[in-house]
Scaffold this active site. Structure first.
Site, short mmCIF file in Angstrom:
data_model
loop_
_atom_site.label_atom_id
_atom_site.label_comp_id
_atom_site.label_asym_id
_atom_site.label_seq_id
_atom_site.Cartn_x
_atom_site.Cartn_y
_atom_site.Cartn_z
N CYS A 97 -0.73 10.79 -40.39
CA CYS A 97 -1.81 11.09 -41.34
C CYS A 97 -1.69 12.50 -41.92
O CYS A 97 -2.35 12.83 -42.89
CB CYS A 97 -3.16 10.91 -40.68
SG CYS A 97 -3.34 9.29 -39.92
N HIS A 104 -8.21 14.25 -44.95
CA HIS A 104 -7.72 12.92 -44.57
C HIS A 104 -8.90 12.00 -44.32
O HIS A 104 -9.89 12.39 -43.69
CB HIS A 104 -6.83 13.04 -43.33
CG HIS A 104 -6.54 11.73 -42.69
ND1 HIS A 104 -6.09 10.63 -43.39
CD2 HIS A 104 -6.63 11.32 -41.39
CE1 HIS A 104 -5.91 9.63 -42.56
NE2 HIS A 104 -6.25 10.01 -41.35
N ASN A 164 -8.68 3.71 -43.74
CA ASN A 164 -7.81 4.82 -43.35
C ASN A 164 -6.37 4.42 -43.66
O ASN A 164 -5.77 3.61 -42.95
CB ASN A 164 -8.00 5.10 -41.85
CG ASN A 164 -7.10 6.21 -41.34
OD1 ASN A 164 -6.10 6.56 -41.96
ND2 ASN A 164 -7.45 6.76 -40.19
O1 UT7 Z 1 -6.16 8.72 -38.86
C1 UT7 Z 1 -5.74 9.35 -37.70
C2 UT7 Z 1 -6.86 10.06 -37.05
N1 UT7 Z 1 -7.83 9.10 -36.58
C3 UT7 Z 1 -9.08 9.47 -36.39
O2 UT7 Z 1 -9.42 10.60 -36.65
C4 UT7 Z 1 -10.02 8.47 -35.79
C5 UT7 Z 1 -10.90 9.14 -34.76
N2 UT7 Z 1 -11.78 8.25 -34.03
C6 UT7 Z 1 -12.82 7.59 -34.60
O3 UT7 Z 1 -12.99 7.62 -35.80
C7 UT7 Z 1 -13.81 6.90 -33.70
O4 UT7 Z 1 -13.52 7.20 -32.36
C8 UT7 Z 1 -13.86 5.35 -33.86
C9 UT7 Z 1 -14.47 4.99 -35.21
C10 UT7 Z 1 -12.47 4.76 -33.70
C11 UT7 Z 1 -14.77 4.73 -32.78
O5 UT7 Z 1 -16.06 5.28 -32.86
P1 UT7 Z 1 -16.74 5.93 -31.58
O6 UT7 Z 1 -18.07 6.37 -32.01
O7 UT7 Z 1 -15.81 6.98 -31.02
O8 UT7 Z 1 -16.85 4.70 -30.62
P2 UT7 Z 1 -16.66 4.70 -29.03
O9 UT7 Z 1 -15.26 4.34 -28.71
O10 UT7 Z 1 -17.22 5.96 -28.45
O11 UT7 Z 1 -17.60 3.53 -28.60
C12 UT7 Z 1 -19.04 3.62 -28.74
C13 UT7 Z 1 -19.66 2.29 -28.36
C14 UT7 Z 1 -19.19 1.72 -27.05
O12 UT7 Z 1 -20.27 0.98 -26.49
P3 UT7 Z 1 -21.18 1.62 -25.33
O13 UT7 Z 1 -20.25 1.98 -24.21
O14 UT7 Z 1 -21.83 2.86 -25.95
O15 UT7 Z 1 -22.14 0.54 -25.03
C15 UT7 Z 1 -18.09 0.77 -27.43
O16 UT7 Z 1 -17.95 -0.27 -26.51
O17 UT7 Z 1 -19.29 1.32 -29.37
C16 UT7 Z 1 -18.59 0.24 -28.74
N3 UT7 Z 1 -17.53 -0.15 -29.64
C17 UT7 Z 1 -17.65 -1.05 -30.61
N4 UT7 Z 1 -18.70 -1.79 -30.99
C18 UT7 Z 1 -18.53 -2.61 -32.03
C19 UT7 Z 1 -16.26 0.35 -29.68
N5 UT7 Z 1 -15.56 -0.23 -30.68
C20 UT7 Z 1 -16.41 -1.10 -31.27
C21 UT7 Z 1 -16.29 -1.97 -32.34
N6 UT7 Z 1 -17.36 -2.70 -32.71
N7 UT7 Z 1 -15.15 -2.09 -33.04
#
Ligand code: UT7
Length: 337
Positions: A127, A262, A293
């Site tokens: 990226c 990005h 993305n």
């Molecule tokens: O391009 C290269 C660089 N990439 C980036 O910069 C991406 C960086 N990361 C992110 O943008 C975020 O981490 C994501 C968008 C990928 C994920 O968002 P998040 O807020 O970090 O989610 P999380 O992994 O902390 O999960 C939060 C909650 C969890 O549930 P509980 O434990 O709070 O009950 C997950 O199980 O959301 C749940 N969850 C989902 N729910 C619905 C995780 N993935 C999903 C999903 N749909 N796809």
């Protein structure tokens, strides 16, 4: 360039000119993929994806629509805007992680399709690849190595994304963005601030090496991501890098006409804008909502949209920053073409 007399240990010719971005172009594949097409396989919802990432829909390349095809579609308008004929390109740099050949690079095939026999090579900085490419192109032009350089950021990430992976299926997308870097009377590309943190090498990576894929018969690999780890690194680590790019360019945030980070996650974009204390009315790229993305393509795609819609002025200053797998990053201030 001439060498100085024997034994003096220096060249008589230094940098010959300045550099600038003379044209941008973008290509978004026609196939629109809304969140509703993604959610069932990952037990998610349209609301969750919008709220956590800002993505409403993304584009996937069509059958047979290759990295090269998309690059040609992005490069052609960039060359037109720059007023540069393909034969006047001295180099073509392609930033990509989704070209499916280990070798040769995509760039020579793109150069051939466009009609130039100039130097052609790919770079792999995920990226951050486009901003690395702009830095290389700028230095090549400034030192006289090239008069015009085409930089393309292009991805067909749908080939390398598992639609069953909850952490990535809704994020990655396809597209191409291009910029032409040309000679300039004035400074059009500021110093690049860049670096890497290889200690976090595994935070975004292909799930298996090609050797494991082959020897263990693992099937097609995809890109995995430790989302929270990358999110924290981006939010806390990248705003200072962006600030260093402003400092290196000798400007302050209130002199900017655009912020084009990005397009990884709209929450990361908003957090960076807050940490940088950007003026509230500054145009900020949020192309991720409709493009997803697209890794190396995301910054030129976002700039192309803002230029085409007249949201940012030609001749204004844009701060751009790429960050991702590596973990690698690069940022610079550029004059908007
Ligand atoms: O391009 C290269 C660089 N990439 C980036 O910069 C991406 C960086 N990361 C992110 O943008 C975020 O981490 C994501 C968008 C990928 C994920 O968002 P998040 O807020 O970090 O989610 P999380 O992994 O902390 O999960 C939060 C909650 C969890 O549930 P509980 O434990 O709070 O009950 C997950 O199980 O959301 C749940 N969850 C989902 N729910 C619905 C995780 N993935 C999903 C999903 N749909 N796809």
């Amino acid at each position: 360039m001439t060498l100085s007399p024997k034994g003096t240990g220096h060249l008589t010719a230094g940098p010959v000119t300045n550099s600038r971005i003379s044209g941008v172009g973008g290509y978004r594949p026609r196939r629109v993929v809304p969140n509703s097409e993604i959610v069932d396989r990952i037990d998610s919802s349209d609301e969750w994806i919008r709220e956590r990432s800002g993505i409403i829909e993304r584009r996937f390349a069509g059958e047979g629509e290759s990295v090269i095809d998309m690059s040609v579609f992005a490069a052609t308008p960039a060359l037109e805007m720059a007023g540069v004929a393909p034969e006047d390109l001295d180099a073509v740099i392609v930033a990509t992680v989704s070209w499916p050949y280990q070798t040769p690079a995509a760039a020579p095939m793109l150069a051939e399709r466009l009609g130039t026999k100039g130097a052609a090579f790919d770079i792999s900085a995920a990226c951050a690849g486009y901003c690395h490419g702009i830095s290389l192109a700028s230095d090549m032009v400034r030192t006289g190595t090239a008069r015009n350089v085409l930089v393309v950021g292009v991805e067909r990430l749908s080939d390398f994304t598992s639609l069953d992976d909850r952490g990535t299926a809704f994020i990655f997308a396809d597209g191409a963005g291009a910029a032409v870097v040309s000679q300039s009377d004035t400074v059009g590309i500021g110093p690049t601030v860049w670096g890497s943190d290889g200690a976090q090498w595994e935070a975004i990576s292909q799930t298996e090496s090609w050797i494991d894929v082959h020897e263990k018969n693992l099937g097609w690999p995809h890109i995995g991501m430790a989302g929270q780890t990358v999110f924290r690194w981006a939010v806390w680590g990248m705003a200072p890098v962006a600030q260093q790019a402003l400092d290196a360019a000798g400007i302050t945030a209130d002199q900017l006409d655009a912020f084009i980070p990005h397009q990884a996650n709209v929450r990361i974009i908003d957090a960076m804008a807050k940490k940088l204390a950007l003026p509230p009315d500054l145009p900020i790229a949020r192309d991720i909502a409709y493009t997803g993305n697209t890794s190396a393509a995301s910054i030129p795609l976002a700039m192309e949209r803002m230029v085409r819609h007249g949201e940012i002025p030609s001749g204004g200053l844009a701060l751009q920053i790429g960050f991702g797998a590596g973990l690698s990053y690069a940022a610079q201030v550029v004059v908007i073409p």
